[in-house]
Motif scaffolding. Structure first.
Motif, PDB file in Angstrom:
ATOM      1  N   LYS A 112      10.168  -7.190  -5.607  1.00  0.00           N
ATOM      2  CA  LYS A 112       9.250  -8.291  -5.301  1.00  0.00           C
ATOM      3  C   LYS A 112       7.823  -7.775  -5.113  1.00  0.00           C
ATOM      4  CE  LYS A 112      12.515 -11.515  -3.221  1.00  0.00           C
ATOM      5  NZ  LYS A 112      12.878 -12.261  -2.011  1.00  0.00           N
ATOM      6  N   HIS A 113       7.682  -6.665  -4.414  1.00  0.00           N
ATOM      7  CA  HIS A 113       6.347  -6.076  -4.229  1.00  0.00           C
ATOM      8  C   HIS A 113       5.768  -5.634  -5.571  1.00  0.00           C
ATOM      9  CE1 HIS A 113       5.861  -6.030   0.117  1.00  0.00           C
ATOM     10  NE2 HIS A 113       7.135  -5.694   0.216  1.00  0.00           N
ATOM     11  N   LEU A 114       6.589  -4.990  -6.396  1.00  0.00           N
ATOM     12  CA  LEU A 114       6.128  -4.544  -7.710  1.00  0.00           C
ATOM     13  C   LEU A 114       5.687  -5.734  -8.558  1.00  0.00           C
ATOM     14  CD1 LEU A 114       8.750  -1.767  -8.553  1.00  0.00           C
ATOM     15  CD2 LEU A 114       6.366  -1.436  -7.868  1.00  0.00           C
ATOM     16  N   ALA A 115       6.455  -6.818  -8.513  1.00  0.00           N
ATOM     17  CA  ALA A 115       6.107  -8.018  -9.285  1.00  0.00           C
ATOM     18  C   ALA A 115       4.762  -8.577  -8.841  1.00  0.00           C
ATOM     19  CB  ALA A 115       7.204  -9.067  -9.142  1.00  0.00           C
ATOM     20  N   ARG A 116       4.525  -8.614  -7.525  1.00  0.00           N
ATOM     21  CA  ARG A 116       3.263  -9.122  -7.013  1.00  0.00           C
ATOM     22  C   ARG A 116       2.103  -8.200  -7.405  1.00  0.00           C
ATOM     23  NH1 ARG A 116       2.296  -8.823  -1.187  1.00  0.00           N
ATOM     24  NH2 ARG A 116       0.195  -8.089  -1.443  1.00  0.00           N
ATOM     25  N   LEU A 117       2.336  -6.891  -7.323  1.00  0.00           N
ATOM     26  CA  LEU A 117       1.297  -5.931  -7.705  1.00  0.00           C
ATOM     27  C   LEU A 117       0.991  -6.030  -9.204  1.00  0.00           C
ATOM     28  CD1 LEU A 117       2.478  -2.892  -5.565  1.00  0.00           C
ATOM     29  CD2 LEU A 117       0.377  -4.230  -5.228  1.00  0.00           C
ATOM     30  N   LYS A 118       2.012  -6.259 -10.016  1.00  0.00           N
ATOM     31  CA  LYS A 118       1.776  -6.444 -11.455  1.00  0.00           C
ATOM     32  C   LYS A 118       1.006  -7.738 -11.704  1.00  0.00           C
ATOM     33  CE  LYS A 118       6.116  -5.639 -12.788  1.00  0.00           C
ATOM     34  NZ  LYS A 118       7.292  -5.469 -13.647  1.00  0.00           N
ATOM     35  N   GLN A 119       1.387  -8.801 -11.015  1.00  0.00           N
ATOM     36  CA  GLN A 119       0.715 -10.087 -11.172  1.00  0.00           C
ATOM     37  C   GLN A 119      -0.764  -9.991 -10.781  1.00  0.00           C
ATOM     38  OE1 GLN A 119       2.378 -13.180  -8.725  1.00  0.00           O
ATOM     39  NE2 GLN A 119       1.221 -14.786  -9.737  1.00  0.00           N
ATOM     40  N   ASP A 120      -1.049  -9.188  -9.762  1.00  0.00           N
ATOM     41  CA  ASP A 120      -2.424  -9.004  -9.304  1.00  0.00           C
ATOM     42  C   ASP A 120      -3.176  -7.933 -10.106  1.00  0.00           C
ATOM     43  OD1 ASP A 120      -1.899 -10.886  -7.363  1.00  0.00           O
ATOM     44  OD2 ASP A 120      -1.630  -9.432  -5.740  1.00  0.00           O
ATOM     45  N   ASN A 121      -2.552  -7.418 -11.159  1.00  0.00           N
ATOM     46  CA  ASN A 121      -3.137  -6.379 -12.028  1.00  0.00           C
ATOM     47  C   ASN A 121      -3.487  -5.105 -11.285  1.00  0.00           C
ATOM     48  OD1 ASN A 121      -3.029  -7.899 -14.477  1.00  0.00           O
ATOM     49  ND2 ASN A 121      -4.766  -9.079 -13.723  1.00  0.00           N
ATOM     50  N   ASN A 148       0.828  -1.211   0.000  1.00  0.00           N
ATOM     51  CA  ASN A 148       0.000   0.000   0.000  1.00  0.00           C
ATOM     52  C   ASN A 148       0.859   1.256   0.000  1.00  0.00           C
ATOM     53  OD1 ASN A 148      -2.392  -1.385  -0.098  1.00  0.00           O
ATOM     54  ND2 ASN A 148      -2.775  -1.283   2.088  1.00  0.00           N
ATOM     55  N   GLN A 149       1.971   1.231   0.727  1.00  0.00           N
ATOM     56  CA  GLN A 149       2.880   2.376   0.721  1.00  0.00           C
ATOM     57  C   GLN A 149       3.442   2.602  -0.676  1.00  0.00           C
ATOM     58  OE1 GLN A 149       5.559   0.985   3.798  1.00  0.00           O
ATOM     59  NE2 GLN A 149       4.706   2.424   5.289  1.00  0.00           N
ATOM     60  N   ILE A 150       3.793   1.530  -1.359  1.00  0.00           N
ATOM     61  CA  ILE A 150       4.329   1.633  -2.721  1.00  0.00           C
ATOM     62  C   ILE A 150       3.259   2.196  -3.657  1.00  0.00           C
ATOM     63  CG2 ILE A 150       5.124   0.280  -4.716  1.00  0.00           C
ATOM     64  CD1 ILE A 150       6.594  -1.524  -2.629  1.00  0.00           C
ATOM     65  N   ILE A 151       2.035   1.698  -3.543  1.00  0.00           N
ATOM     66  CA  ILE A 151       0.935   2.194  -4.378  1.00  0.00           C
ATOM     67  C   ILE A 151       0.723   3.688  -4.147  1.00  0.00           C
ATOM     68  CG2 ILE A 151      -1.570   2.101  -4.716  1.00  0.00           C
ATOM     69  CD1 ILE A 151      -1.298  -0.959  -4.072  1.00  0.00           C
ATOM     70  N   GLU A 152       0.711   4.098  -2.883  1.00  0.00           N
ATOM     71  CA  GLU A 152       0.509   5.512  -2.579  1.00  0.00           C
ATOM     72  C   GLU A 152       1.619   6.370  -3.175  1.00  0.00           C
ATOM     73  OE1 GLU A 152      -0.146   5.828   1.647  1.00  0.00           O
ATOM     74  OE2 GLU A 152      -2.007   4.682   1.516  1.00  0.00           O
ATOM     75  N   SER A 198      11.302   4.970  -9.753  1.00  0.00           N
ATOM     76  CA  SER A 198      11.975   3.696 -10.006  1.00  0.00           C
ATOM     77  C   SER A 198      11.948   2.857  -8.732  1.00  0.00           C
ATOM     78  CB  SER A 198      13.426   3.941 -10.409  1.00  0.00           C
ATOM     79  OG  SER A 198      14.147   4.512  -9.317  1.00  0.00           O
ATOM     80  N   ALA A 199      12.237   1.563  -8.881  1.00  0.00           N
ATOM     81  CA  ALA A 199      12.313   0.680  -7.708  1.00  0.00           C
ATOM     82  C   ALA A 199      13.391   1.182  -6.753  1.00  0.00           C
ATOM     83  CB  ALA A 199      12.601  -0.750  -8.145  1.00  0.00           C
TER      84      ALA A 199
END
Length: 86
Positions: free
Chosen positions: A54-63, A24-28, A37-38
């Protein structure tokens, strides 16, 4: 339930919660500046670049997020309908 199993379950739940908070912090951050950038996100949140990746990959996977454009000059698109879990 044995104490080992109970401890493992508690640890897994705690890990999932902290992972959701970090996501959620990354999304915000991406909603405020979609060019981050990462490495920059890692600096802001004081975590490793690999952890952010890793968080970005999971967020991308979850669309939840989509990368538009190149790695260097691209931007992040956040699906606000799926993004922040509270």
């Amino acid at each position: 339930i044995s104490s080992d199993i109970s401890s493992d379950i508690s640890s897994d739940i705690s890990s999932d919660i902290s992972s959701d908070i970090r996501s959620n912090q990354i999304i915000e951050l991406l909603l405020k500046d979609n060019t981050l950038s990462a490495a920059k996100i890692a600096t802001i949140l004081n975590i490793s670049s690999r952890g952010v990746e890793k968080h970005l990959a999971r967020l991308k996977q979850d669309n939840v997020i989509i990368r538009q454009g190149s790695k260097k000059y691209g931007t992040w698109l956040v699906n606000t309908q799926k993004s922040i879990k509270r």
